[in-house]
Design an enzyme around this catalytic site. Sequence first.
Site, PDB file in Angstrom:
ATOM      1  N   LYS A 191      45.347   7.771  23.047  1.00  0.00           N
ATOM      2  CA  LYS A 191      43.671   7.033  23.314  1.00  0.00           C
ATOM      3  C   LYS A 191      44.056   6.462  24.795  1.00  0.00           C
ATOM      4  CE  LYS A 191      43.026   6.336  18.497  1.00  0.00           C
ATOM      5  NZ  LYS A 191      41.936   7.699  18.053  1.00  0.00           N
ATOM      6  N   ARG A 218      44.699  13.092   8.900  1.00  0.00           N
ATOM      7  CA  ARG A 218      44.377  14.005   8.071  1.00  0.00           C
ATOM      8  C   ARG A 218      45.866  14.343   7.380  1.00  0.00           C
ATOM      9  NH1 ARG A 218      39.850  16.985  12.221  1.00  0.00           N
ATOM     10  NH2 ARG A 218      39.266  14.842  12.075  1.00  0.00           N
TER      11      ARG A 218
END
Length: 498
Positions: free
Chosen positions: A277, A351
């Site tokens: 990020k 996920r």
Amino acid sequence: MKCTVSRSALGALRAPALTVFVYEKSGPTAQNGQKSVATALRGLSETAAADGFRARAGDLFTLHQRGGKIADRILFAGLGSPKSVKLDDLRVAAAKAARQAEKLQQKHLALALPAVEGESAAAVAQAVTEGVILGTYRFRRYKTSAEERARLATVELVPADPADGRAVRGALSRAQALGEAVCFARDLVNEPAEHTTPTRLAEQAKSFAGRDGYTVTIHDKEDLERLGMGGILGVSRGSDQPPVFIEMRYTPPEKPSKTVALVGKGVTFDSGGLNLKNADGMLTMKDDMSGAANILGIFHALGKLKPTCAVIGLIPSAENMPSGKAYRPGDVLHMYSGSTVEVNNTDAEGRLLLADGLWYGHEQHPDEMIDMATLTGAARQALGDEISAVLGTDQALIDRLLAQTRRSGESLWQLPLEERYWDDFKSGVADMLNTGKAGGGTIKAALFLKRYVGDTPWAHLDIASTAFREKAKGYQAGGATGVMVRTILEYLAPGVSS
Ligand code: BES
Ligand code: ZN
Ligand code: ZN
């Protein structure tokens, strides 16, 4: 903070600080059966009105009157029109008053409970107490100045009608259990990721183990390898922190009415992994275990709220870091369910670890399963930072959760679980990719999770945009919000007032 219910009438209170709730245009709401008090308060609120206090929802006015008849300081808290007042207005008004009392260095605050049309005295008392507890929360652990540490020591609720004392006492202890659960979750999230590691989450869970009705099992890294939980293991590979899978169970003394499995994303820091990020994106990523913190907060309170259902709490937890050992784009993970996933973005890690947690949850055959996760930045694009997203396979379950939020004041909005987007996940080498194309990210992430819930009725709460806020607002402090803890607790253990 100690919370009590006053046995003395308002006129005999002599509190150093008293909160009086005021409706717009119709004046103070607290009479407590005493005409003289009502008249005195009306006079005082007219003084406040003359100085510009309009009693709109959220307005607050402090009136000092040394040696005053009822209190030295009266904090008038506006509720707006009596026709439109909601429980959440009470939480916000109580939070503002309590914060003002702390600012004034008060140790004790009395609150005269208002009468609210259509709401029981218990519901009103609960909302006001929640407002005080949640509104005065701050993460103070690393603050050293005395001013920052000023705290209310005692809070005293004065029932609108003395006959309500019993109901108000019950509501107060319920509000305390709920408020403490939220603050417990907030503390875990606000604590820097250096300290809140997967191991630390496991220690928190273990601390519940001796309580009545609780069992806690910690599956460590070796267990994960034996079980084949390739999702959790893959995400954790780049970190020096070992992953864990936490399994908690609460079983009521009587035969359970149903079994609910809760699954929470426990990424204790999300750097993005090799798909790193940027600086802004990483700044608040200690909050990526908010789902896990919520489940720990919920378990903290279950023993006090005594639901009739059994609850299974599952937390897959890992840290997502880049390193020479980190999982890479292009790597294929062997998931606990038996499926394989080609990782096309290491930042879509939530996920992957939830997939293992959900499949394990499904294997326990619960009647329903709810997961909470700071899963997608796209949730902010879709709904902004006040509304969490819900998606799932069971409309009745989703409807029950939506109904619950109307009382808890936590906003939730359903997004469609649209299968057409699944085309994005086609992989050339494995059963599926972990990431779809840009657009509809919240829906696509939920579609991925759907592959791992089998036929278990399931609802997914994406709290990515709501779990952490930059600035305080209403009864939420800056930082972790603990959003959805109260909604889920109220859902699992409905109160008399809900
Ligand atoms: N933890 C993030 C989601 C997130 C973003 C939470 C902002 C709170 C605030 C998650 O793991 C993530 O990075 N998701 C990616 C998915 C993408 C790579 C498909 C995202 O949302 O950008
Ligand atoms: Zn990520
Ligand atoms: Zn994440």
